[in-house]
Design a protein around this motif. Structure first.
Motif: not given
Length: 339
Positions: A104, A107-108, A162, A166, A169
Motif C-alpha cells: 500500500s 502504491s501511494t 495498509m 490505501s 492512494t
C-alpha cells in the motif's frame, strides 16, 4: 523418502524446470520465435558475437521478453520467500509480504509521482514506490514498537498502515487524476511486468540474492520460532533483534519488487504452503524450494497474462489472484482437516 531428504532433489529439478520455463515462455507470443533462437540470442550477447537471427527477433528476445521473464522469476522467488519467512516469524499461516503495509505504501508513492508530480520529474515511478514502501514500513515499526512489539501488534500495525495508505492512494487518484492516468495507475496497482528492463532485473536480482543469504543464515533460528517465542528465547535466540532484522529484510525486498512490478498478490501467501509439502518445515531446505517454486509459478502466470487476451494484456496480479484464491481455499480446508 522423507520430504527433507528429497528437498535438494526438488531444488535441482526446480532450477532445471525454471531454466526451461524461461526459455519456452520467451517463445510464446505473436512473433515466431523458437527455443533455439532464444539460446542463440543469449549466447551471442554473452559472448559478444552477432546473433544468428534477425535484428528484430534479437530485439524482441533480448530487450523485451527476456528481461520481463527474468523479472517475473525474480519477483516470484522473492515474494514467495518473504511469505515463507513471515509465516514462520509471525507464526501465522495467513501472513504474506503485504501484511506489513509495504504494498500500500508503494502504491501511494507511485501515485504521488504519477498524479501529483512529486519529485519534479527527477523521481521515477519506481523510486517513488520504493520511498512510499519504506515510509509505510517505518510507520509499522513505530506503531508496533509503541504497542509492545509482539507479533500480533506487528500484524495489527501492518493492517492499520495498509488501510491508511490505501485510502491515501484512492483519495489522490479520485481527486487529482484524469481518466487516462487513472487507468494506467490502476493497471500498475494490479501488478504489471510490461515495463521491465535490465536495470529492474539487476536491482531486484541483487536485492533478492542478499535477502536469500541473510534469511538462509537465520534458517535454524526460524526453525526455533516454530515452537513459539518463549521456546526460541530459551534456546538462546535474541527474539526481538531477530524479528526486527528479518522483518526489515522482507520489507525492503518486497519494496524493491513492488516498485518494479506493482502489487502481485497471493504468491507469498500460497506458494510457501506448496513448498512445505515438498521440502518439509526445515527452513534450510524450505527457502530454496520456495524460491524456485515461486519463480516458476510467476513466469507462467505472466506468460498467461500477456497472451490470454492478446493483443490486450491482463495485469499479472489478476492472474495470480484467480489461481491463488482456489489454491488458498484448498490450503484452508487441508489446515482444517489436519486439526
Amino acid at each position: 523418502m522423507r520430504a527433507g531428504v528429497t528437498a535438494p532433489l526438488w531444488t535441482v529439478a526446480g532450477l532445471a524446470v525454471l531454466a526451461l520455463s524461461v526459455a519456452v515462455a520467451i517463445t510464446i507470443g505473436p512473433a515466431d520465435i523458437g527455443v533455439g533462437d532464444v539460446w542463440s540470442v543469449v549466447a551471442a550477447h554473452l559472448g559478444g558475437e552477432t546473433p544468428e537471427v534477425s535484428p528484430i527477433r534479437d530485439g524482441i528476445v533480448w530487450d523485451l521478453r527476456l528481461p520481463r521473464t527474468l523479472l517475473a522469476a525474480v519477483c516470484g522467488a522473492g515474494l514467495a520467500v518473504c511469505g515463507a519467512v513471515m509465516q514462520s516469524l509471525l507464526r501465522n499461516p495467513l501472513a504474506d509480504p503485504f501484511v506489513l503495509g509495504v504494498s500500500s505504501g508503494a502504491s501511494t508513492g507511485a501515485v504521488a509521482v504519477v498524479v501529483l508530480g512529486v519529485g519534479g520529474g527527477v523521481l521515477s515511478v519506481t523510486g517513488g514506490a520504493f520511498i512510499g514502501a519504506v515510509c509505510s514500513f517505518a510507520l509499522v515499526l513505530l506503531l508496533s514498537h509503541t504497542l509492545g512489539g509482539s507479533t500480533d501488534r506487528v500484524v495489527l500495525s501492518g493492517v492499520a498502515a495498509m488501510q491508511l495508505f490505501s485510502a491515501l492512494t484512492s483519495f489522490v487518484v479520485m481527486t487529482a487524476a484524469d481518466a487516462e492516468t487513472t487507468r494506467g495507475v490502476l493497471f500498475w496497482l494490479l501488478g504489471s511486468l510490461g515495463g521491465a528492463d535490465w536495470a529492474d532485473v539487476a536491482v531486484c536480482g541483487a536485492v533478492l540474492a542478499v535477502s536469500l543469504l541473510i534469511c538462509g543464515g537465520y534458517a535454524r533460528t526460524l526453525d526455533a520460532f516454530a515452537f513459539g517465542e518463549e521456546a526460541a528465547a530459551s534456546l538462546g535466540v535474541a527474539v526481538a533483534r531477530t524479528r526486527l532484522v528479518l522483518l526489515c529484510v522482507t520489507a525492503l525486498l518486497t519494496a524493491a519488487l513492488v516498485s518494479a512490478a506493482g502489487a502481485i498478490g497471493f504468491v507469498g501467501l500460497v506458494l510457501p504452503h506448496a513448498a512445505r509439502a515438498l521440502a518439509g518445515p526445515g527452513h534450510a531446505r524450505l527457502l530454496p524450494v520456495t524460491a524456485v517454486t515461486g519463480a516458476v509459478f510467476l513466469v507462467w502466470a505472466d506468460t498467461l497474462a500477456r497472451t490470454v487476451l492478446d493483443p490486450q494484456e491482463v495485469p499479472v496480479g489478476v492472474v495470480t489472484s484467480l489461481i491463488g484464491v482456489p489454491a488458498f481455499v484448498l490450503v484452508l480446508y487441508r489446515t482444517r482437516s489436519s486439526r
